[in-house]
Scaffold this motif. Structure first.
Motif, PDB file in Angstrom:
ATOM      1  N   HIS A 100      88.252   2.924  -8.002  1.00  0.00           N
ATOM      2  CA  HIS A 100      87.462   1.693  -8.050  1.00  0.00           C
ATOM      3  C   HIS A 100      88.057   0.595  -7.177  1.00  0.00           C
ATOM      4  CE1 HIS A 100      85.486   2.840 -12.158  1.00  0.00           C
ATOM      5  NE2 HIS A 100      85.049   3.559 -11.144  1.00  0.00           N
ATOM      6  N   SER A 101      89.357   0.567  -7.054  1.00  0.00           N
ATOM      7  CA  SER A 101      89.983  -0.467  -6.213  1.00  0.00           C
ATOM      8  C   SER A 101      91.292   0.058  -5.638  1.00  0.00           C
ATOM      9  CB  SER A 101      90.236  -1.750  -7.013  1.00  0.00           C
ATOM     10  OG  SER A 101      91.288  -1.565  -7.947  1.00  0.00           O
ATOM     11  N   LEU A 102      91.618  -0.463  -4.469  1.00  0.00           N
ATOM     12  CA  LEU A 102      92.888  -0.139  -3.819  1.00  0.00           C
ATOM     13  C   LEU A 102      93.426  -1.432  -3.205  1.00  0.00           C
ATOM     14  CD1 LEU A 102      93.825   3.001  -1.832  1.00  0.00           C
ATOM     15  CD2 LEU A 102      94.418   0.765  -0.927  1.00  0.00           C
ATOM     16  N   VAL A 103      94.635  -1.824  -3.623  1.00  0.00           N
ATOM     17  CA  VAL A 103      95.213  -3.103  -3.230  1.00  0.00           C
ATOM     18  C   VAL A 103      96.611  -2.869  -2.667  1.00  0.00           C
ATOM     19  CG1 VAL A 103      95.912  -5.398  -4.011  1.00  0.00           C
ATOM     20  CG2 VAL A 103      93.908  -4.304  -5.029  1.00  0.00           C
ATOM     21  N   TRP A 104      96.914  -3.569  -1.566  1.00  0.00           N
ATOM     22  CA  TRP A 104      98.262  -3.566  -1.006  1.00  0.00           C
ATOM     23  C   TRP A 104      99.009  -4.810  -1.497  1.00  0.00           C
ATOM     24  CZ3 TRP A 104     100.777   0.168   1.600  1.00  0.00           C
ATOM     25  CH2 TRP A 104     100.024   1.186   2.181  1.00  0.00           C
ATOM     26  N   LEU A 105     100.279  -4.627  -1.857  1.00  0.00           N
ATOM     27  CA  LEU A 105     101.135  -5.721  -2.297  1.00  0.00           C
ATOM     28  C   LEU A 105     102.442  -5.676  -1.516  1.00  0.00           C
ATOM     29  CD1 LEU A 105      99.960  -4.064  -5.079  1.00  0.00           C
ATOM     30  CD2 LEU A 105     100.549  -6.276  -6.065  1.00  0.00           C
ATOM     31  N   LYS A 106     103.081  -6.831  -1.427  1.00  0.00           N
ATOM     32  CA  LYS A 106     104.431  -6.928  -0.855  1.00  0.00           C
ATOM     33  C   LYS A 106     105.339  -7.575  -1.887  1.00  0.00           C
ATOM     34  CE  LYS A 106     107.257  -8.855   2.864  1.00  0.00           C
ATOM     35  NZ  LYS A 106     108.171  -9.616   1.991  1.00  0.00           N
ATOM     36  N   ASP A 107     106.366  -6.853  -2.273  1.00  0.00           N
ATOM     37  CA  ASP A 107     107.314  -7.333  -3.293  1.00  0.00           C
ATOM     38  C   ASP A 107     106.563  -7.777  -4.546  1.00  0.00           C
ATOM     39  OD1 ASP A 107     109.473  -6.858  -1.568  1.00  0.00           O
ATOM     40  OD2 ASP A 107     109.253  -8.832  -0.642  1.00  0.00           O
ATOM     41  N   GLY A 108     105.512  -7.027  -4.904  1.00  0.00           N
ATOM     42  CA  GLY A 108     104.769  -7.287  -6.132  1.00  0.00           C
ATOM     43  C   GLY A 108     103.684  -8.330  -6.029  1.00  0.00           C
ATOM     44  N   VAL A 109     103.474  -8.919  -4.857  1.00  0.00           N
ATOM     45  CA  VAL A 109     102.466  -9.965  -4.675  1.00  0.00           C
ATOM     46  C   VAL A 109     101.373  -9.437  -3.739  1.00  0.00           C
ATOM     47  CG1 VAL A 109     102.012 -12.321  -3.892  1.00  0.00           C
ATOM     48  CG2 VAL A 109     104.206 -11.754  -4.966  1.00  0.00           C
ATOM     49  N   PRO A 110     100.086  -9.522  -4.150  1.00  0.00           N
ATOM     50  CA  PRO A 110      99.011  -9.060  -3.256  1.00  0.00           C
ATOM     51  C   PRO A 110      99.096  -9.745  -1.893  1.00  0.00           C
ATOM     52  CG  PRO A 110      98.143  -9.488  -5.448  1.00  0.00           C
ATOM     53  CD  PRO A 110      99.566  -9.981  -5.453  1.00  0.00           C
ATOM     54  N   LEU A 111      98.851  -8.989  -0.837  1.00  0.00           N
ATOM     55  CA  LEU A 111      98.972  -9.550   0.505  1.00  0.00           C
ATOM     56  C   LEU A 111      98.076 -10.769   0.690  1.00  0.00           C
ATOM     57  CD1 LEU A 111      99.149  -6.432   2.867  1.00  0.00           C
ATOM     58  CD2 LEU A 111     100.999  -7.820   1.971  1.00  0.00           C
ATOM     59  N   ALA A 112      96.901 -10.745   0.082  1.00  0.00           N
ATOM     60  CA  ALA A 112      95.972 -11.865   0.251  1.00  0.00           C
ATOM     61  C   ALA A 112      96.522 -13.163  -0.322  1.00  0.00           C
ATOM     62  CB  ALA A 112      94.628 -11.542  -0.409  1.00  0.00           C
ATOM     63  N   GLU A 113      97.514 -13.086  -1.215  1.00  0.00           N
ATOM     64  CA  GLU A 113      98.068 -14.288  -1.828  1.00  0.00           C
ATOM     65  C   GLU A 113      99.310 -14.794  -1.106  1.00  0.00           C
ATOM     66  OE1 GLU A 113      98.741 -13.692  -5.966  1.00  0.00           O
ATOM     67  OE2 GLU A 113      96.729 -12.889  -6.339  1.00  0.00           O
ATOM     68  N   LEU A 114      99.810 -14.030  -0.134  1.00  0.00           N
ATOM     69  CA  LEU A 114     100.985 -14.476   0.610  1.00  0.00           C
ATOM     70  C   LEU A 114     100.586 -15.514   1.640  1.00  0.00           C
ATOM     71  CD1 LEU A 114     102.771 -11.066   1.268  1.00  0.00           C
ATOM     72  CD2 LEU A 114     103.344 -12.767  -0.455  1.00  0.00           C
ATOM     73  N   GLU A 115     101.523 -16.426   1.949  1.00  0.00           N
ATOM     74  CA  GLU A 115     101.254 -17.459   2.953  1.00  0.00           C
ATOM     75  C   GLU A 115     100.961 -16.851   4.313  1.00  0.00           C
ATOM     76  OE1 GLU A 115     104.371 -20.271   3.058  1.00  0.00           O
ATOM     77  OE2 GLU A 115     104.063 -21.017   1.031  1.00  0.00           O
ATOM     78  N   ASN A 116     101.600 -15.699   4.596  1.00  0.00           N
ATOM     79  CA  ASN A 116     101.367 -15.055   5.885  1.00  0.00           C
ATOM     80  C   ASN A 116     100.546 -13.781   5.725  1.00  0.00           C
ATOM     81  OD1 ASN A 116     103.287 -13.565   4.561  1.00  0.00           O
ATOM     82  ND2 ASN A 116     104.541 -13.168   6.365  1.00  0.00           N
ATOM     83  N   GLY A 117      99.701 -13.756   4.667  1.00  0.00           N
ATOM     84  CA  GLY A 117      98.880 -12.586   4.411  1.00  0.00           C
ATOM     85  C   GLY A 117      97.630 -12.557   5.273  1.00  0.00           C
ATOM     86  N   PRO A 118      96.747 -11.581   5.024  1.00  0.00           N
ATOM     87  CA  PRO A 118      95.573 -11.400   5.862  1.00  0.00           C
ATOM     88  C   PRO A 118      94.657 -12.617   5.907  1.00  0.00           C
ATOM     89  CG  PRO A 118      95.917  -9.509   4.431  1.00  0.00           C
ATOM     90  CD  PRO A 118      96.879 -10.575   3.986  1.00  0.00           C
ATOM     91  N   SER A 119      94.667 -13.438   4.839  1.00  0.00           N
ATOM     92  CA  SER A 119      93.768 -14.583   4.821  1.00  0.00           C
ATOM     93  C   SER A 119      94.158 -15.648   5.834  1.00  0.00           C
ATOM     94  CB  SER A 119      93.748 -15.201   3.411  1.00  0.00           C
ATOM     95  OG  SER A 119      95.053 -15.621   3.051  1.00  0.00           O
TER      96      SER A 119
END
Length: 301
Positions: A100-119
């Motif tokens: 149903h879903s597949l999410v990438w995280l870095k050090d336990g934090v979704p990439l979309a929530e990182l300051e230098n993430g995909p967003s």
């Protein structure tokens, strides 16, 4: 009662062995009211039709069977060393269903929530086949990357570590020029990052620091791999002034910062050791002078 299974749009009669009456039913219960699937497999998923009839009428219902297979996740490669500025990719291989879903995280934090993430940065690209691409890797990109797959009943995850290859030293903090009166203690600090971790050396007007118990040089590494070095001067004197330099060095190169420490007092010129020069090469000699303010400096030979 009759049971059918829809396969590619065609209704097929279920084998008799898969039909049975409920164990708790009486002898008057309808025959074939239950379909028994032994050791359910993924290929058993699909549409099943139950049709009941008597002398009055015929009615039917379609039942959708969804088979959940435990999710297993594998990220490859499990670890890699990447030089800063290079690109790399990670692949998330998922078995089981449904996903149903597949999410990438870095050090336990979704990439979309990182300051230098995909967003906010195009350096992270999530492509088809669950491939995560890192474009022009930066020092902050080192860490653990997790791929998390889930459905309504189960989750699966795996991780991969990205470590940095050789990185030039970079000064992330530098001491600034100061002008003080004699007497108080002074601390000069530089912070650097790099791989291998850089080592610091300090100089005063291009020469080694004075050998004095009032000068204390220290260096340590933080949990974030920042190398911090400092020079602490106890009870600063007017002769302690001059051009201080911190130099961070590793196998890749050097990072240098200089700034003056001005201490009010009369002019004072420190002794200069013999200087060696190479014929045909440029040479620069710093006059090791302290005191502040200095109105003029002259050279004679």
């Amino acid at each position: 009662m009759e049971w059918y299974r829809e396969i590619e749009g065609v209704l097929s009669d279920l084998p008799p062995t898969s039909k049975r009456p409920p164990s708790s039913s009486s002898s008057s219960s309808p025959q074939n009211s239950v379909v028994h699937l032994a050791q359910v497999r993924p290929q058993d998923a699909g549409s099943y039709l139950c049709r009941a009839n008597n002398s009055h009428s015929v009615d039917q219902v379609v039942i959708q069977l969804v088979v959940y297979v435990p999710l297993h996740v594998q990220v490859s490669p499990p670890t890699q060393i990447v030089d800063v500025g290079r690109s790399t990719s990670l692949r998330c291989l998922v078995s089981g269903s449904p996903i149903h879903s597949l999410v990438w995280l870095k050090d336990g934090v979704p990439l979309a929530e990182l300051e230098n993430g995909p967003s906010s940065s195009p350096r992270f690209e999530v492509g088809p086949r669950e491939v995560l691409k890192l474009v022009r890797v930066q020092p902050d990109d080192a860490g653990m990357y997790q791929c998390l797959a889930s459905n309504d009943f189960t989750t699966g995850q795996d991780s991969s570590q990205i470590r940095l290859g050789s990185v030039l030293p970079e000064l992330v903090y530098r001491f600034s020029e100061q002008t003080i009166q004699p007497g108080p203690s002074v601390s000069l600090k530089c912070t650097a990052v790099g791989n291998p971790p850089p080592q610091f050396t300090w100089t005063l007007d291009g020469f080694a620091l004075p050998e004095s118990e009032r000068f204390l040089v220290g260096q340590y590494v933080t949990i974030h791999d920042h190398v911090i070095s400092h020079v602490n001067i106890t009870q600063a004197r007017d002769e302690d002034g001059g051009l201080y330099a911190c130099q961070a060095r590793n196998a890749m190169g050097i990072a240098l910062h200089t700034a003056r420490l001005n201490i009010y007092g009369p002019p004072f010129v420190r002794p200069v050791p013999p200087i060696k020069g190479v014929a045909g090469k440029n040479l620069q000699i710093q006059c090791p002078i302290s005191g502040y303010p200095i109105e003029s400096i002259s050279w004679e030979r």
